[in-house]
Design an enzyme around this catalytic site. Structure first.
Site, PDB file in Angstrom:
ATOM      1  CD  GLU A  82      50.009  37.922  32.895  1.00 29.04           C
ATOM      2  OE1 GLU A  82      50.265  36.922  32.319  1.00 29.04           O
ATOM      3  OE2 GLU A  82      50.754  38.209  33.987  1.00 29.04           O
ATOM      4  CB  THR A 139      40.933  30.915  33.500  1.00 34.68           C
ATOM      5  OG1 THR A 139      40.162  30.739  31.771  1.00 34.68           O
ATOM      6  CG2 THR A 139      39.914  32.096  33.931  1.00 34.68           C
ATOM      7  CD1 TRP A 162      38.536  40.835  37.662  1.00 33.13           C
ATOM      8  CD2 TRP A 162      39.718  40.092  39.761  1.00 33.13           C
ATOM      9  NE1 TRP A 162      38.143  40.524  38.164  1.00 33.13           N
ATOM     10  CE2 TRP A 162      38.326  39.733  39.251  1.00 33.13           C
ATOM     11  CE3 TRP A 162      40.395  40.275  41.178  1.00 33.13           C
ATOM     12  CZ2 TRP A 162      37.334  39.301  40.401  1.00 33.13           C
ATOM     13  CZ3 TRP A 162      39.322  39.408  41.921  1.00 33.13           C
ATOM     14  CH2 TRP A 162      38.200  39.256  41.714  1.00 33.13           C
ATOM     15  CB  ILE A 163      45.153  46.949  38.425  1.00 31.63           C
ATOM     16  CG1 ILE A 163      43.523  46.960  37.625  1.00 31.63           C
ATOM     17  CG2 ILE A 163      46.120  47.231  38.175  1.00 31.63           C
ATOM     18  CD1 ILE A 163      43.405  46.170  35.967  1.00 31.63           C
ATOM     19  CB  THR A 164      48.493  43.248  39.691  1.00 27.99           C
ATOM     20  OG1 THR A 164      47.887  40.948  39.884  1.00 27.99           O
ATOM     21  CG2 THR A 164      50.134  42.236  40.478  1.00 27.99           C
ATOM     22  CD  GLU A 170      37.075  46.838  30.732  1.00 25.80           C
ATOM     23  OE1 GLU A 170      35.390  47.558  30.975  1.00 25.80           O
ATOM     24  OE2 GLU A 170      37.906  48.227  30.230  1.00 25.80           O
ATOM     25  N   PRO A 171      35.499  44.424  35.063  1.00 23.91           N
ATOM     26  CG  PRO A 171      34.325  46.467  36.911  1.00 23.91           C
ATOM     27  CD  PRO A 171      35.694  45.915  35.370  1.00 23.91           C
ATOM     28  N   GLY A 222      51.081  16.375  56.449  1.00 25.91           N
ATOM     29  CA  GLY A 222      49.737  15.498  57.226  1.00 25.91           C
ATOM     30  C   GLY A 222      49.146  17.446  57.834  1.00 25.91           C
ATOM     31  N   GLY A 223      48.841  16.850  59.572  1.00 28.16           N
ATOM     32  CA  GLY A 223      48.142  17.482  60.231  1.00 28.16           C
ATOM     33  C   GLY A 223      48.741  19.614  60.552  1.00 28.16           C
TER      34      GLY A 223
HETATM   35  C1  LIG Z   1      44.591  37.962  42.479  1.00 27.04           C
HETATM   36  C2  LIG Z   1      44.418  38.594  41.049  1.00 27.04           C
HETATM   37  C3  LIG Z   1      45.422  39.177  39.996  1.00 27.04           C
HETATM   38  C4  LIG Z   1      44.709  40.016  38.536  1.00 27.04           C
HETATM   39  N1  LIG Z   1      45.728  40.890  38.351  1.00 27.04           N
HETATM   40  C5  LIG Z   1      45.244  41.453  36.795  1.00 27.04           C
HETATM   41  C6  LIG Z   1      46.046  42.174  36.406  1.00 27.04           C
HETATM   42  O1  LIG Z   1      47.352  42.675  36.960  1.00 27.04           O
HETATM   43  N2  LIG Z   1      45.076  43.140  35.350  1.00 27.04           N
HETATM   44  C7  LIG Z   1      44.554  42.253  34.351  1.00 27.04           C
HETATM   45  O2  LIG Z   1      44.168  42.654  33.684  1.00 27.04           O
HETATM   46  N3  LIG Z   1      43.880  41.930  35.467  1.00 27.04           N
HETATM   47  C8  LIG Z   1      43.765  41.156  36.781  1.00 27.04           C
HETATM   48  N4  LIG Z   1      43.585  39.738  37.372  1.00 27.04           N
HETATM   49  C9  LIG Z   1      42.037  39.194  36.127  1.00 27.04           C
HETATM   50  C10 LIG Z   1      42.785  37.899  35.823  1.00 27.04           C
HETATM   51  O3  LIG Z   1      43.214  38.086  34.683  1.00 27.04           O
HETATM   52  C11 LIG Z   1      40.767  37.499  35.280  1.00 27.04           C
HETATM   53  O4  LIG Z   1      40.647  37.505  36.776  1.00 27.04           O
HETATM   54  C12 LIG Z   1      41.008  36.238  34.650  1.00 27.04           C
HETATM   55  O5  LIG Z   1      41.896  36.453  32.956  1.00 27.04           O
HETATM   56  C13 LIG Z   1      39.700  35.768  34.607  1.00 27.04           C
HETATM   57  O6  LIG Z   1      38.474  36.818  34.566  1.00 27.04           O
HETATM   58  P1  LIG Z   1      37.210  36.486  35.120  1.00 27.04           P
HETATM   59  O7  LIG Z   1      37.827  36.129  36.863  1.00 27.04           O
HETATM   60  O8  LIG Z   1      36.398  37.575  35.167  1.00 27.04           O
HETATM   61  O9  LIG Z   1      36.206  35.039  35.234  1.00 27.04           O
HETATM   62  P2  LIG Z   1      35.371  34.194  34.195  1.00 27.04           P
HETATM   63  O10 LIG Z   1      36.469  34.925  32.335  1.00 27.04           O
HETATM   64  O11 LIG Z   1      34.108  35.906  34.199  1.00 27.04           O
HETATM   65  O12 LIG Z   1      35.604  33.600  34.470  1.00 27.04           O
HETATM   66  C14 LIG Z   1      34.172  32.588  35.552  1.00 27.04           C
HETATM   67  C15 LIG Z   1      34.674  31.142  34.581  1.00 27.04           C
HETATM   68  O13 LIG Z   1      34.495  30.908  33.170  1.00 27.04           O
HETATM   69  C16 LIG Z   1      35.741  30.194  32.831  1.00 27.04           C
HETATM   70  N5  LIG Z   1      35.179  30.719  31.232  1.00 27.04           N
HETATM   71  C17 LIG Z   1      34.940  32.145  30.965  1.00 27.04           C
HETATM   72  N6  LIG Z   1      34.439  31.761  29.545  1.00 27.04           N
HETATM   73  C18 LIG Z   1      34.647  29.914  29.081  1.00 27.04           C
HETATM   74  C19 LIG Z   1      34.964  30.047  27.695  1.00 27.04           C
HETATM   75  N7  LIG Z   1      34.486  30.133  26.477  1.00 27.04           N
HETATM   76  N8  LIG Z   1      35.362  28.608  27.715  1.00 27.04           N
HETATM   77  C20 LIG Z   1      35.661  27.759  29.374  1.00 27.04           C
HETATM   78  N9  LIG Z   1      35.164  27.990  30.283  1.00 27.04           N
HETATM   79  C21 LIG Z   1      35.538  29.613  30.295  1.00 27.04           C
HETATM   80  C22 LIG Z   1      36.832  30.526  33.244  1.00 27.04           C
HETATM   81  O14 LIG Z   1      37.955  29.740  32.912  1.00 27.04           O
HETATM   82  C23 LIG Z   1      36.658  30.200  34.631  1.00 27.04           C
HETATM   83  O15 LIG Z   1      36.514  29.365  35.238  1.00 27.04           O
HETATM   84  C24 LIG Z   1      44.217  39.119  38.360  1.00 27.04           C
HETATM   85  C25 LIG Z   1      42.667  38.318  39.022  1.00 27.04           C
HETATM   86  C26 LIG Z   1      43.462  38.079  40.022  1.00 27.04           C
HETATM   87  C27 LIG Z   1      42.585  36.911  41.128  1.00 27.04           C
END
Ligand SMILES: Cc1cc2nc3c(=O)[nH]c(=O)nc-3n(C[C@H](O)[C@H](O)[C@H](O)COP(=O)(O)OP(=O)(O)OC[C@H]3O[C@@H](n4cnc5c(N)ncnc54)[C@H](O)[C@@H]3O)c2cc1C
Length: 390
Positions: free
Chosen positions: A370, A372, A164-166, A135-136, A346-347
Protein backbone atom coordinates in the site's frame (compact mmCIF):
# COMPACT_ATOMS: atom_id res chain seq x y z
CA UNK A 1 12.91 -7.74 39.63
CA UNK A 2 9.27 -6.80 38.98
CA UNK A 3 6.77 -9.40 37.81
CA UNK A 4 7.12 -9.40 34.02
CA UNK A 5 3.74 -11.03 33.25
CA UNK A 6 2.33 -9.73 30.00
CA UNK A 7 -0.46 -7.22 30.60
CA UNK A 8 -3.43 -6.88 28.22
CA UNK A 9 -3.23 -3.76 26.01
CA UNK A 10 -4.85 -0.71 27.64
CA UNK A 11 -7.23 0.48 24.94
CA UNK A 12 -9.04 3.76 24.69
CA UNK A 13 -12.46 2.85 23.28
CA UNK A 14 -15.26 5.36 22.80
CA UNK A 15 -18.30 3.27 23.84
CA UNK A 16 -19.41 0.28 25.89
CA UNK A 17 -20.41 -1.35 22.60
CA UNK A 18 -16.83 -0.98 21.34
CA UNK A 19 -15.47 -2.52 24.56
CA UNK A 20 -17.83 -5.51 24.13
CA UNK A 21 -16.76 -5.81 20.50
CA UNK A 22 -13.07 -5.94 21.40
CA UNK A 23 -13.80 -8.55 24.08
CA UNK A 24 -15.64 -10.67 21.52
CA UNK A 25 -12.77 -10.33 19.06
CA UNK A 26 -10.20 -11.37 21.70
CA UNK A 27 -12.27 -14.41 22.55
CA UNK A 28 -12.65 -15.37 18.88
CA UNK A 29 -8.92 -14.84 18.28
CA UNK A 30 -7.96 -17.09 21.22
CA UNK A 31 -10.40 -19.81 20.21
CA UNK A 32 -10.22 -19.84 16.40
CA UNK A 33 -7.14 -18.03 15.12
CA UNK A 34 -4.13 -18.09 17.47
CA UNK A 35 -4.00 -21.87 18.10
CA UNK A 36 -3.55 -22.67 14.39
CA UNK A 37 -1.56 -19.66 13.18
CA UNK A 38 1.98 -21.08 13.32
CA UNK A 39 1.14 -24.46 11.76
CA UNK A 40 -1.05 -23.03 9.03
CA UNK A 41 1.48 -20.36 8.09
CA UNK A 42 4.21 -23.03 7.96
CA UNK A 43 1.96 -25.11 5.69
CA UNK A 44 0.99 -22.08 3.57
CA UNK A 45 -2.71 -22.74 4.16
CA UNK A 46 -5.20 -19.97 3.44
CA UNK A 47 -7.92 -20.00 6.14
CA UNK A 48 -10.94 -19.30 3.91
CA UNK A 49 -13.33 -20.62 6.56
CA UNK A 50 -12.07 -18.03 9.08
CA UNK A 51 -13.13 -15.21 6.77
CA UNK A 52 -16.61 -16.78 6.52
CA UNK A 53 -16.69 -16.88 10.32
CA UNK A 54 -15.56 -13.25 10.58
CA UNK A 55 -18.25 -12.28 8.09
CA UNK A 56 -20.93 -14.15 10.08
CA UNK A 57 -19.70 -12.38 13.22
CA UNK A 58 -20.09 -8.99 11.51
CA UNK A 59 -16.33 -8.35 11.43
CA UNK A 60 -15.84 -7.96 7.67
CA UNK A 61 -17.82 -4.73 7.33
CA UNK A 62 -17.15 -2.93 10.62
CA UNK A 63 -16.45 0.63 9.37
CA UNK A 64 -19.31 0.63 6.84
CA UNK A 65 -22.91 1.85 7.00
CA UNK A 66 -25.33 -0.55 8.71
CA UNK A 67 -27.94 0.36 6.07
CA UNK A 68 -25.82 -1.80 3.72
CA UNK A 69 -24.85 -4.54 6.15
CA UNK A 70 -21.89 -2.79 7.78
CA UNK A 71 -21.12 -2.41 11.48
CA UNK A 72 -21.33 1.40 11.80
CA UNK A 73 -18.13 1.41 13.86
CA UNK A 74 -15.81 4.41 13.98
CA UNK A 75 -12.46 3.84 12.30
CA UNK A 76 -10.67 4.05 15.65
CA UNK A 77 -12.59 0.96 16.79
CA UNK A 78 -12.25 -0.97 13.52
CA UNK A 79 -8.47 -0.43 13.54
CA UNK A 80 -8.11 -1.78 17.06
CA UNK A 81 -10.01 -4.89 15.98
CA UNK A 82 -7.56 -5.25 13.08
CA UNK A 83 -4.67 -4.90 15.52
CA UNK A 84 -5.97 -7.83 17.61
CA UNK A 85 -6.49 -10.00 14.51
CA UNK A 86 -3.03 -9.21 13.12
CA UNK A 87 -1.38 -9.92 16.49
CA UNK A 88 -2.74 -13.46 16.26
CA UNK A 89 -2.13 -13.93 12.54
CA UNK A 90 -1.19 -11.27 10.01
CA UNK A 91 -2.78 -13.25 7.14
CA UNK A 92 -6.14 -12.66 8.84
CA UNK A 93 -5.66 -9.03 9.96
CA UNK A 94 -4.24 -7.93 6.63
CA UNK A 95 -6.89 -9.98 4.82
CA UNK A 96 -9.67 -8.10 6.62
CA UNK A 97 -7.94 -4.80 5.84
CA UNK A 98 -7.65 -5.69 2.13
CA UNK A 99 -11.29 -6.80 2.05
CA UNK A 100 -12.29 -3.46 3.56
CA UNK A 101 -10.13 -1.63 1.02
CA UNK A 102 -11.83 -3.51 -1.81
CA UNK A 103 -15.29 -2.38 -0.60
CA UNK A 104 -14.23 1.29 -0.40
CA UNK A 105 -14.77 2.23 -4.06
CA UNK A 106 -18.32 0.90 -4.15
CA UNK A 107 -19.29 2.26 -0.71
CA UNK A 108 -17.84 5.70 -1.38
CA UNK A 109 -18.43 6.20 -5.10
CA UNK A 110 -21.06 3.66 -6.23
CA UNK A 111 -24.58 4.75 -7.10
CA UNK A 112 -27.44 4.07 -4.72
CA UNK A 113 -28.54 1.17 -6.93
CA UNK A 114 -25.03 -0.32 -7.10
CA UNK A 115 -24.63 -0.11 -3.34
CA UNK A 116 -28.05 -1.68 -2.71
CA UNK A 117 -27.29 -4.50 -5.16
CA UNK A 118 -23.75 -5.48 -4.12
CA UNK A 119 -22.71 -4.03 -0.75
CA UNK A 120 -24.79 -6.16 1.66
CA UNK A 121 -23.25 -9.37 0.28
CA UNK A 122 -19.78 -7.86 0.22
CA UNK A 123 -19.99 -6.66 3.82
CA UNK A 124 -21.74 -9.57 5.47
CA UNK A 125 -22.54 -12.25 2.89
CA UNK A 126 -19.38 -14.30 3.35
CA UNK A 127 -17.86 -12.85 0.18
CA UNK A 128 -14.17 -11.96 0.14
CA UNK A 129 -12.72 -9.07 -1.86
CA UNK A 130 -9.42 -8.10 -3.46
CA UNK A 131 -8.00 -4.78 -4.63
CA UNK A 132 -6.25 -4.69 -8.01
CA UNK A 133 -4.05 -1.67 -8.62
CA UNK A 134 -0.45 -2.95 -9.02
CA UNK A 135 0.87 -4.45 -12.24
CA UNK A 136 4.15 -6.15 -13.19
CA UNK A 137 5.58 -2.87 -14.53
CA UNK A 138 3.72 -0.36 -12.35
CA UNK A 139 4.08 -0.49 -8.57
CA UNK A 140 5.01 2.80 -6.89
CA UNK A 141 4.21 4.57 -10.17
CA UNK A 142 0.70 3.16 -10.08
CA UNK A 143 -0.73 5.82 -12.42
CA UNK A 144 1.23 4.25 -15.30
CA UNK A 145 -0.92 1.09 -15.17
CA UNK A 146 -1.66 -0.57 -18.52
CA UNK A 147 -4.61 -2.91 -18.00
CA UNK A 148 -7.16 -1.66 -20.52
CA UNK A 149 -10.92 -1.41 -20.39
CA UNK A 150 -12.48 -0.77 -23.80
CA UNK A 151 -16.13 0.17 -24.22
CA UNK A 152 -18.24 -2.25 -26.28
CA UNK A 153 -21.93 -1.32 -26.28
CA UNK A 154 -23.21 -1.54 -22.71
CA UNK A 155 -20.14 -3.47 -21.63
CA UNK A 156 -16.46 -2.91 -20.93
CA UNK A 157 -13.85 -5.43 -22.03
CA UNK A 158 -10.81 -5.70 -19.71
CA UNK A 159 -7.44 -6.96 -20.91
CA UNK A 160 -4.13 -7.00 -19.04
CA UNK A 161 -2.29 -8.35 -16.02
CA UNK A 162 -2.49 -7.27 -12.38
CA UNK A 163 0.33 -8.23 -10.02
CA UNK A 164 0.74 -8.95 -6.31
CA UNK A 165 -2.98 -9.29 -5.69
CA UNK A 166 -3.75 -10.34 -2.11
CA UNK A 167 -6.54 -12.97 -2.31
CA UNK A 168 -5.79 -13.31 -6.04
CA UNK A 169 -7.51 -16.49 -7.21
CA UNK A 170 -9.56 -16.94 -4.01
CA UNK A 171 -11.56 -13.69 -3.93
CA UNK A 172 -15.26 -13.52 -4.81
CA UNK A 173 -14.95 -10.00 -6.24
CA UNK A 174 -12.16 -7.72 -7.45
CA UNK A 175 -12.07 -3.94 -7.41
CA UNK A 176 -10.00 -3.29 -10.54
CA UNK A 177 -8.34 -0.10 -11.78
CA UNK A 178 -8.05 -0.06 -15.57
CA UNK A 179 -7.18 2.43 -18.28
CA UNK A 180 -10.17 3.77 -20.20
CA UNK A 181 -8.55 6.99 -21.42
CA UNK A 182 -5.17 8.56 -22.13
CA UNK A 183 -1.94 8.20 -20.18
CA UNK A 184 -1.59 9.13 -16.51
CA UNK A 185 -3.91 9.31 -13.55
CA UNK A 186 -6.83 10.90 -15.41
CA UNK A 187 -7.22 7.95 -17.79
CA UNK A 188 -8.07 5.40 -15.09
CA UNK A 189 -11.51 4.01 -14.17
CA UNK A 190 -12.63 1.60 -11.40
CA UNK A 191 -14.67 -1.57 -11.98
CA UNK A 192 -16.21 -4.23 -9.78
CA UNK A 193 -15.40 -7.59 -11.36
CA UNK A 194 -16.93 -10.87 -10.12
CA UNK A 195 -14.42 -13.58 -9.19
CA UNK A 196 -15.94 -16.07 -11.62
CA UNK A 197 -15.95 -13.72 -14.65
CA UNK A 198 -15.14 -15.46 -17.91
CA UNK A 199 -11.58 -14.74 -19.09
CA UNK A 200 -10.30 -14.04 -15.57
CA UNK A 201 -7.59 -16.38 -14.27
CA UNK A 202 -4.98 -16.36 -11.51
CA UNK A 203 -1.37 -17.51 -11.70
CA UNK A 204 0.13 -19.73 -8.99
CA UNK A 205 0.60 -17.75 -5.74
CA UNK A 206 3.99 -16.07 -5.22
CA UNK A 207 6.43 -17.85 -2.92
CA UNK A 208 6.96 -15.21 -0.26
CA UNK A 209 9.29 -14.59 2.69
CA UNK A 210 6.32 -14.53 5.07
CA UNK A 211 2.52 -14.53 5.23
CA UNK A 212 2.59 -17.79 3.28
CA UNK A 213 -1.02 -18.43 4.21
CA UNK A 214 -2.15 -15.31 2.35
CA UNK A 215 -2.27 -15.97 -1.40
CA UNK A 216 -0.62 -13.21 -3.46
CA UNK A 217 -0.98 -13.79 -7.19
CA UNK A 218 -0.95 -12.27 -10.64
CA UNK A 219 -4.37 -11.99 -12.25
CA UNK A 220 -4.84 -12.22 -16.00
CA UNK A 221 -7.72 -10.42 -17.68
CA UNK A 222 -8.22 -11.94 -21.08
CA UNK A 223 -11.14 -10.03 -22.60
CA UNK A 224 -13.14 -10.00 -19.35
CA UNK A 225 -16.56 -8.49 -20.08
CA UNK A 226 -18.29 -6.44 -17.38
CA UNK A 227 -21.46 -4.38 -17.81
CA UNK A 228 -21.27 -0.59 -17.46
CA UNK A 229 -23.44 -1.06 -14.36
CA UNK A 230 -20.25 -2.40 -12.69
CA UNK A 231 -18.25 0.77 -13.39
CA UNK A 232 -17.60 2.53 -10.04
CA UNK A 233 -17.58 6.31 -10.13
CA UNK A 234 -17.10 8.34 -13.29
CA UNK A 235 -14.88 7.49 -16.21
CA UNK A 236 -11.44 8.89 -15.37
CA UNK A 237 -12.18 9.08 -11.63
CA UNK A 238 -10.58 5.71 -10.85
CA UNK A 239 -7.17 6.90 -9.72
CA UNK A 240 -8.63 9.43 -7.29
CA UNK A 241 -10.84 6.62 -5.92
CA UNK A 242 -7.80 4.32 -5.64
CA UNK A 243 -5.84 6.95 -3.69
CA UNK A 244 -8.72 7.70 -1.36
CA UNK A 245 -9.07 3.95 -0.66
CA UNK A 246 -5.34 3.82 0.09
CA UNK A 247 -5.54 6.65 2.64
CA UNK A 248 -7.91 4.50 4.68
CA UNK A 249 -6.11 1.26 3.82
CA UNK A 250 -2.79 2.61 5.08
CA UNK A 251 -4.30 3.06 8.50
CA UNK A 252 -5.25 -0.62 8.36
CA UNK A 253 -1.64 -1.52 7.58
CA UNK A 254 -0.46 0.68 10.46
CA UNK A 255 -2.81 -1.10 12.88
CA UNK A 256 -1.72 -4.53 11.62
CA UNK A 257 1.92 -3.51 12.12
CA UNK A 258 1.28 -2.53 15.74
CA UNK A 259 -0.51 -5.86 16.27
CA UNK A 260 2.51 -7.81 15.02
CA UNK A 261 4.88 -5.65 17.08
CA UNK A 262 2.77 -6.11 20.23
CA UNK A 263 2.76 -9.88 19.74
CA UNK A 264 6.56 -9.80 19.40
CA UNK A 265 6.98 -7.69 22.55
CA UNK A 266 4.66 -9.98 24.55
CA UNK A 267 6.68 -13.01 23.47
CA UNK A 268 9.99 -11.28 24.26
CA UNK A 269 8.76 -10.20 27.71
CA UNK A 270 7.56 -13.67 28.61
CA UNK A 271 10.83 -15.21 27.48
CA UNK A 272 13.02 -12.62 29.18
CA UNK A 273 11.39 -13.19 32.55
CA UNK A 274 11.71 -16.99 32.28
CA UNK A 275 15.14 -17.44 30.71
CA UNK A 276 18.00 -17.36 33.22
CA UNK A 277 21.66 -16.65 32.54
CA UNK A 278 24.41 -15.78 35.04
CA UNK A 279 22.01 -17.00 37.75
CA UNK A 280 19.29 -14.43 37.03
CA UNK A 281 16.40 -13.87 34.61
CA UNK A 282 17.80 -12.13 31.54
CA UNK A 283 15.10 -9.46 32.04
CA UNK A 284 17.23 -8.27 34.99
CA UNK A 285 20.01 -7.07 32.71
CA UNK A 286 19.91 -3.42 31.82
CA UNK A 287 20.96 -4.13 28.22
CA UNK A 288 17.72 -6.06 27.69
CA UNK A 289 15.54 -3.91 29.95
CA UNK A 290 16.33 -0.83 27.85
CA UNK A 291 15.64 -2.79 24.67
CA UNK A 292 12.23 -3.89 26.02
CA UNK A 293 11.49 -0.32 27.13
CA UNK A 294 12.29 1.00 23.65
CA UNK A 295 10.11 -1.68 22.04
CA UNK A 296 7.13 -0.82 24.26
CA UNK A 297 7.61 2.91 23.63
CA UNK A 298 7.63 2.50 19.85
CA UNK A 299 4.45 0.44 20.02
CA UNK A 300 2.62 2.98 22.18
CA UNK A 301 3.79 5.84 19.93
CA UNK A 302 2.63 3.98 16.82
CA UNK A 303 -0.75 3.15 18.33
CA UNK A 304 -1.24 6.77 19.42
CA UNK A 305 -0.39 8.05 15.92
CA UNK A 306 -2.68 5.69 14.00
CA UNK A 307 -5.50 6.42 16.46
CA UNK A 308 -5.00 10.18 16.08
CA UNK A 309 -5.25 9.80 12.29
CA UNK A 310 -8.32 7.57 12.64
CA UNK A 311 -10.00 10.12 14.90
CA UNK A 312 -9.44 12.83 12.27
CA UNK A 313 -11.07 10.52 9.71
CA UNK A 314 -13.97 9.80 12.09
CA UNK A 315 -14.46 13.56 12.54
CA UNK A 316 -14.67 14.04 8.75
CA UNK A 317 -11.39 15.99 8.67
CA UNK A 318 -8.50 15.53 6.18
CA UNK A 319 -6.23 12.69 7.34
CA UNK A 320 -4.14 11.75 4.30
CA UNK A 321 -0.85 13.16 5.67
CA UNK A 322 -1.42 11.57 9.08
CA UNK A 323 -2.32 8.22 7.48
CA UNK A 324 0.99 8.23 5.58
CA UNK A 325 2.84 9.18 8.78
CA UNK A 326 1.11 6.41 10.72
CA UNK A 327 1.87 3.82 8.03
CA UNK A 328 5.52 4.90 7.95
CA UNK A 329 6.06 5.05 11.70
CA UNK A 330 4.08 1.93 12.65
CA UNK A 331 5.60 -0.36 10.01
CA UNK A 332 9.16 0.83 10.69
CA UNK A 333 8.47 0.30 14.41
CA UNK A 334 7.18 -3.22 13.69
CA UNK A 335 10.36 -4.05 11.77
CA UNK A 336 12.58 -2.77 14.58
CA UNK A 337 10.55 -4.32 17.41
CA UNK A 338 10.29 -7.75 15.77
CA UNK A 339 14.02 -7.75 14.97
CA UNK A 340 14.77 -6.86 18.60
CA UNK A 341 12.38 -9.59 19.80
CA UNK A 342 14.48 -12.15 17.92
CA UNK A 343 17.54 -10.71 19.69
CA UNK A 344 15.90 -11.01 23.11
CA UNK A 345 15.30 -14.72 22.49
CA UNK A 346 18.89 -15.27 21.34
CA UNK A 347 19.43 -18.47 19.34
CA UNK A 348 15.91 -19.69 20.14
CA UNK A 349 14.53 -16.57 18.49
CA UNK A 350 16.10 -17.66 15.24
CA UNK A 351 14.18 -20.95 15.20
CA UNK A 352 10.64 -21.78 14.20
CA UNK A 353 10.04 -23.12 17.73
CA UNK A 354 9.11 -19.55 18.72
CA UNK A 355 6.91 -17.16 16.73
CA UNK A 356 9.26 -14.16 16.74
CA UNK A 357 11.08 -15.15 13.54
CA UNK A 358 7.67 -15.29 11.80
CA UNK A 359 6.76 -11.86 13.17
CA UNK A 360 10.05 -10.47 11.82
CA UNK A 361 9.37 -11.91 8.35
CA UNK A 362 5.79 -10.62 8.46
CA UNK A 363 6.80 -7.11 9.53
CA UNK A 364 8.95 -6.69 6.42
CA UNK A 365 6.05 -6.81 3.99
CA UNK A 366 4.24 -4.04 5.83
CA UNK A 367 7.01 -1.60 4.88
CA UNK A 368 6.26 -2.43 1.21
CA UNK A 369 2.49 -2.82 0.69
CA UNK A 370 0.00 0.00 0.00
CA UNK A 371 2.81 2.35 -0.92
CA UNK A 372 6.37 1.62 0.20
CA UNK A 373 7.72 3.68 3.07
CA UNK A 374 9.69 5.76 0.53
CA UNK A 375 6.35 6.61 -1.11
CA UNK A 376 4.86 7.51 2.30
CA UNK A 377 7.70 10.00 2.80
CA UNK A 378 6.91 11.49 -0.63
CA UNK A 379 3.23 11.85 0.35
CA UNK A 380 4.14 13.51 3.66
CA UNK A 381 6.65 15.85 1.99
CA UNK A 382 4.06 16.85 -0.61
CA UNK A 383 1.71 17.87 2.20
CA UNK A 384 4.50 19.85 3.86
CA UNK A 385 6.28 21.45 0.92
CA UNK A 386 3.90 21.15 -2.02
CA UNK A 387 4.48 19.15 -5.21
CA UNK A 388 8.03 18.33 -6.31
CA UNK A 389 8.98 21.16 -8.72
CA UNK A 390 10.93 18.93 -11.18
C1 LIG B 1 2.62 -9.54 -0.16
C2 LIG B 1 2.18 -8.41 -1.05
C3 LIG B 1 0.81 -8.15 -1.19
C4 LIG B 1 0.38 -7.12 -2.04
N1 LIG B 1 -0.97 -6.92 -2.21
C5 LIG B 1 -1.39 -6.04 -3.15
C6 LIG B 1 -2.79 -5.93 -3.47
O1 LIG B 1 -3.66 -6.62 -2.87
N2 LIG B 1 -3.16 -5.09 -4.47
C7 LIG B 1 -2.26 -4.33 -5.15
O2 LIG B 1 -2.67 -3.59 -6.03
N3 LIG B 1 -0.93 -4.40 -4.86
C8 LIG B 1 -0.48 -5.24 -3.90
N4 LIG B 1 0.87 -5.34 -3.61
C9 LIG B 1 1.83 -4.54 -4.38
C10 LIG B 1 2.49 -3.45 -3.56
O3 LIG B 1 1.58 -2.42 -3.32
C11 LIG B 1 3.74 -3.01 -4.36
O4 LIG B 1 4.69 -4.07 -4.23
C12 LIG B 1 4.30 -1.70 -3.87
O5 LIG B 1 3.44 -0.64 -4.16
C13 LIG B 1 5.69 -1.41 -4.51
O6 LIG B 1 5.66 -1.60 -5.88
P1 LIG B 1 6.81 -2.49 -6.58
O7 LIG B 1 6.86 -3.78 -5.84
O8 LIG B 1 6.52 -2.55 -8.02
O9 LIG B 1 8.17 -1.74 -6.31
P2 LIG B 1 8.77 -0.51 -7.14
O10 LIG B 1 7.75 0.54 -7.33
O11 LIG B 1 9.46 -1.04 -8.36
O12 LIG B 1 9.85 0.03 -6.11
C14 LIG B 1 11.13 -0.60 -5.91
C15 LIG B 1 11.88 0.23 -4.89
O13 LIG B 1 12.07 1.57 -5.40
C16 LIG B 1 11.56 2.51 -4.47
N5 LIG B 1 11.02 3.66 -5.22
C17 LIG B 1 10.18 3.64 -6.29
N6 LIG B 1 9.91 4.90 -6.68
C18 LIG B 1 10.57 5.73 -5.83
C19 LIG B 1 10.69 7.14 -5.71
N7 LIG B 1 10.04 7.97 -6.54
N8 LIG B 1 11.47 7.65 -4.72
C20 LIG B 1 12.11 6.81 -3.86
N9 LIG B 1 12.04 5.47 -3.92
C21 LIG B 1 11.27 4.93 -4.90
C22 LIG B 1 10.49 1.77 -3.69
O14 LIG B 1 10.24 2.38 -2.43
C23 LIG B 1 11.13 0.40 -3.56
O15 LIG B 1 12.03 0.40 -2.49
C24 LIG B 1 1.32 -6.33 -2.72
C25 LIG B 1 2.71 -6.57 -2.55
C26 LIG B 1 3.13 -7.60 -1.74
C27 LIG B 1 4.61 -7.87 -1.61
Amino acid sequence: MADGAVQPVERQLPTEEARDLLALVRELVQREIAPHAADEEAAGRFPRELFALLSESGLLGLPYDSAFGGGDQPYEVYLQVLEELAAARLTVGLGVSVHSLSCHALAGYGTKEQRAEHLPRMLGGKLLGAYCLSEPSSGSDAASLRTKAVRDGDDWVLTGTKAWITHGGVADFYTVLARTGGEGAKGVTAFLVPGDAEGLSAAAPEKKMGMSGSPTAQLHFDGVRVPDARRLGDEGQGFAIALSALDSGRLGIAACAIGVAQAALDEALTYATERRQFGRPIADFQGLRFMLADMATQIEAGRALYLAAARLRDAGKPFSKQAAMAKLLCTDAAMKVTTDAVQVLGGYGYTADFPVERYMREAKVLQIVEGTNQIQRMVIARHLAGPDSR
